[in-house]
Enzyme design. Structure first.
Site, mmCIF file in Angstrom:
data_model
loop_
_atom_site.group_PDB
_atom_site.id
_atom_site.type_symbol
_atom_site.label_atom_id
_atom_site.label_comp_id
_atom_site.label_asym_id
_atom_site.label_seq_id
_atom_site.Cartn_x
_atom_site.Cartn_y
_atom_site.Cartn_z
ATOM 1 N N ARG A 66 0.854 -1.210 0.000
ATOM 2 C CA ARG A 66 0.000 0.000 0.000
ATOM 3 C C ARG A 66 0.880 1.246 0.000
ATOM 4 N NH1 ARG A 66 -3.114 -3.982 2.416
ATOM 5 N NH2 ARG A 66 -4.893 -4.393 1.061
ATOM 6 N N ASP A 109 0.582 -6.487 -3.402
ATOM 7 C CA ASP A 109 -0.848 -6.246 -3.163
ATOM 8 C C ASP A 109 -1.447 -5.546 -4.379
ATOM 9 O OD1 ASP A 109 -3.398 -5.890 -1.765
ATOM 10 O OD2 ASP A 109 -2.223 -6.337 0.024
ATOM 11 N N HIS A 115 -5.965 -10.089 -4.142
ATOM 12 C CA HIS A 115 -5.052 -8.953 -3.957
ATOM 13 C C HIS A 115 -3.930 -8.960 -4.995
ATOM 14 C CE1 HIS A 115 -6.776 -7.242 -0.325
ATOM 15 N NE2 HIS A 115 -6.879 -8.456 0.190
ATOM 16 N N GLU A 129 -9.216 -12.840 1.393
ATOM 17 C CA GLU A 129 -10.065 -11.898 0.663
ATOM 18 C C GLU A 129 -10.003 -12.087 -0.853
ATOM 19 O OE1 GLU A 129 -10.136 -8.221 3.823
ATOM 20 O OE2 GLU A 129 -8.448 -8.235 2.454
ATOM 21 N N TRP A 167 -6.571 -14.304 11.385
ATOM 22 C CA TRP A 167 -6.680 -12.844 11.437
ATOM 23 C C TRP A 167 -8.105 -12.352 11.619
ATOM 24 C CZ3 TRP A 167 -9.068 -9.441 7.865
ATOM 25 C CH2 TRP A 167 -9.541 -10.031 6.693
ATOM 26 N N TYR A 195 -4.020 -5.850 15.462
ATOM 27 C CA TYR A 195 -3.968 -5.075 14.217
ATOM 28 C C TYR A 195 -3.536 -3.648 14.581
ATOM 29 C CZ TYR A 195 -5.280 -8.139 10.425
ATOM 30 O OH TYR A 195 -5.251 -9.110 9.450
ATOM 31 N N ASP A 253 -2.811 -1.257 12.851
ATOM 32 C CA ASP A 253 -3.290 -0.144 12.013
ATOM 33 C C ASP A 253 -4.539 0.486 12.625
ATOM 34 O OD1 ASP A 253 -4.630 -2.555 11.414
ATOM 35 O OD2 ASP A 253 -5.042 -1.956 9.341
ATOM 36 N N THR A 269 -0.683 -0.626 5.755
ATOM 37 C CA THR A 269 -0.263 0.773 5.611
ATOM 38 C C THR A 269 -1.128 1.616 4.672
ATOM 39 O OG1 THR A 269 1.315 0.159 3.890
ATOM 40 C CG2 THR A 269 2.134 0.187 6.168
HETATM 41 C C1 ACM Z 1 -6.003 -9.275 6.161
HETATM 42 O O1 ACM Z 1 -6.050 -8.420 7.051
HETATM 43 N N1 ACM Z 1 -6.697 -9.107 5.039
HETATM 44 C C2 ACM Z 1 -5.229 -10.487 6.317
#
Ligand code: ACM
Length: 539
Positions: free
Chosen positions: A160, A189, A260, A339, A405, A430, A432, A480
């Site tokens: 990111r 990503d 991704h 995802e 996660w 996490y 972030d 990020t």
């Molecule tokens: C994730 O936070 N998508 C692994």
């Protein structure tokens, strides 16, 4: 007057004691004595073997940076010195264990392994005064210490936002200073491919650059119209892997699949099941530059154009992983797995016929087939896969380790299936998410205060002791999207990284948040010595 003197002596004793006790993560056993060892530029560092060089260099670099001098090293034993030794053959040797003895006439650090000696150095560093003047008084103490978990990780997303080699090295220093041992490097990503792959130069030429980035929260209030580019050459990767190894840190590379993958698809559109379709731009996103054909994404989130499970894609990914495995000696290769929307696989005649031909149940079965195909390849090279907990979908690959996660469920599930697990649940690690309720800077949202990180227990209580052994440890994740520069990363890391290090290292019974907060007062001063940006607000 007498009373006052006594009282102030007592205060001084208490103050120096709290300084003495300010080791993070908290050691397993420590016994404090009286007096101190005086360290100055004439103190000698005795290395009983050349292998101690890594520990000695780290200490000397630290002393140079924070106190302005280095110590002479020698292999000749002598009094009044700091002596580093390792007893690798000890029958009871355990990874990371060390003893540290400080007396007024010398310091001895002995590890069961070289890694243990290195952790003894980290503790010694924390015994140094945080005020930089004159001789450095190191309190007399006897410590025996070892880690609770074997996997003590921190991740950084460079997809990111790209971060310089210098910052990656600083990040590795942060990991080492906290006696952690794994750097999970999220290298690819939708918004950028960051590692040079010689066979596919467009991955970095095209996939390493986006034409702009949204402003503010997704989908943004506009676009900065500024190219954001960057990648690590293979030489730089080798340099970073060595820098990490010198700090007893394993680097686990992550090459995301099957989702991704927009940056790779922008470079090589044939990796998509629909090479002719232009990249989907999320609703509301203001785009910079051309939007025709396949593009590197300029906003955050999850995108539907993912790797097609074709022979071309598998050949490509195997080639990529060949180069990746040549660069990274880690046991684990992270293949992402999270995802991955199934929309494009649903509408693809190729995918539908593959599902039939392979006797798969549905697109989740196809995801499992994808991961298992890659797992077989990685296993054939003597490595193991680790992936986000979506790799449980449609059946877990036989030797896979799971990174839980989305909560603890994936980890619980995997441990019950006798698979190893690294815990990284969003609610607890996490980094972030903002650490305060009132956060002025732009973040992804959520709320993860210091206390919640500190009180996190990586082994879910529902597991039996036998199942619990599959929990290798835990990891903090630093995504990020909303961290565009090193200062912001540091601000989000500290002090939560210090809390996490104690979760991973120290015995569960000895953890105490109030006591940690006391030690943190000294740790703040260390952050200042390190010139780190940190957040003092606690909730
Ligand atoms: C994730 O936070 N998508 C692994």
């Amino acid at each position: 007057m007498k009373m006052l003197t006594l009282f102030s002596l007592l205060l001084m004793a208490l103050a120096s004691r709290s300084q003495e006790l300010a080791i993070i993560p908290k050691p397993v056993h420590s016994q404090w004595g009286t007096g101190s060892f005086s360290l100055n530029r004439n103190t000698v560092l005795v290395l009983t073997s050349e292998e101690q060089g890594r520990s000695a260099s780290f200490l000397n670099e630290y002393l140079q940076q924070c106190y302005g001098f280095r110590l002479k090293t020698t292999q000749a034993p002598q009094n009044g010195a700091i002596t580093l030794s390792t007893t690798p053959s000890s029958a009871s040797a355990r990874e990371g264990r060390y003893v540290l003895e400080v007396t007024a006439s010398g310091i001895r650090i002995e590890g069961d392994t070289y890694q243990g000696t290195f952790y003894g150095i980290q503790t010694l560093i924390q015994l140094l005064p945080t005020e930089v003047s004159g001789d450095l008084a190191i309190p007399v103490v006897s410590i025996e210490d070892y880690p609770r978990f074997g996997y003590r990780g921190l991740m950084l997303d460079v997809g990111r936002h790209f971060f310089s080699v210098d910052f990656i090295k600083r990040y590795l220093d942060f990991i080492a200073l906290h006696k952690m041992n794994t750097f999970h490097w999220h290298l690819t990503d939708d918004q950028g491919w960051r590692i040079e792959i010689k066979k596919y130069p467009l991955l970095t030429q095209t996939g390493g650059c986006r034409n702009g980035t949204i402003i503010g929260h997704h989908p943004g209030t506009g676009n900065d119209n500024t190219p954001h580019c960057g990648y690590y050459t293979q030489d730089q990767v080798r340099d970073i892997v060595k820098y990490a190894a010198d700090r007893f840190i394993t680097v686990i590379p992550e090459i995301e699949m099957p989702g991704h993958s927009s940056a790779a698809i922008a470079a090589y559109p044939g990796l998509s099941c629909f090479p002719e379709e232009p990249t989907e731009i999320a609703k509301g996103v203001v785009w910079a530059g051309t939007s025709s054909g396949k593009q590197v994404q300029q906003s955050w989130g999850v995108y539907r154009d993912v790797y097609c499970p074709s022979d071309y894609t598998f050949g490509f990914l195997k080639d990529v992983l060949d180069e990746v495995m040549a660069l990274f000696p880690s046991k684990y290769i992270h293949i992402g797995g999270d995802e991955c929307p199934k929309d494009f696989w649903k509408k693809s005649p190729f995918c539908q016929s593959l599902i039939k031909a392979r006797g798969l149940k549905d697109e989740h079965g196809l995801q499992s087939y994808f991961i298992q195909t890659m797992e077989k390849y990685i296993n054939s090279k003597g490595r193991s896969i680790i992936g986000w907990d979506e790799i449980l979908e449609g059946g877990l690959a036989p030797n896979a380790t799971v990174m839980s996660w989305r909560g603890e469920e994936g980890g619980i599930d995997a441990a019950r299936q006798n698979h190893d697990v690294v815990m990284t649940p969003g609610k607890y690690v996490y980094l972030d998410h903002p650490q305060t309720k009132k956060e002025d800077s732009l973040t992804i949202g959520g709320y993860l205060p210091l206390e919640t990180v500190y009180n996190y227990e990586p082994i879910p209580s529902v597991l039996t002791p036998e199942e619990g052994k599959h929990v290798l440890g835990a990891q903090g994740n630093v995504w990020t999207e909303y961290m565009a520069n090193p200062a912001k990363v540091e601000y989000m890391l500290f002090p939560r990284l210090s809390a996490l290090s104690e979760v991973l290292w120290s015995e569960k019974e000895t953890r105490n948040y109030d006591q940690f907060l006391q030690r943190l007062q000294t740790q703040y001063k260390r952050y200042q010595l390190w010139k780190v940006t940190f957040n003092r607000a606690l909730n």
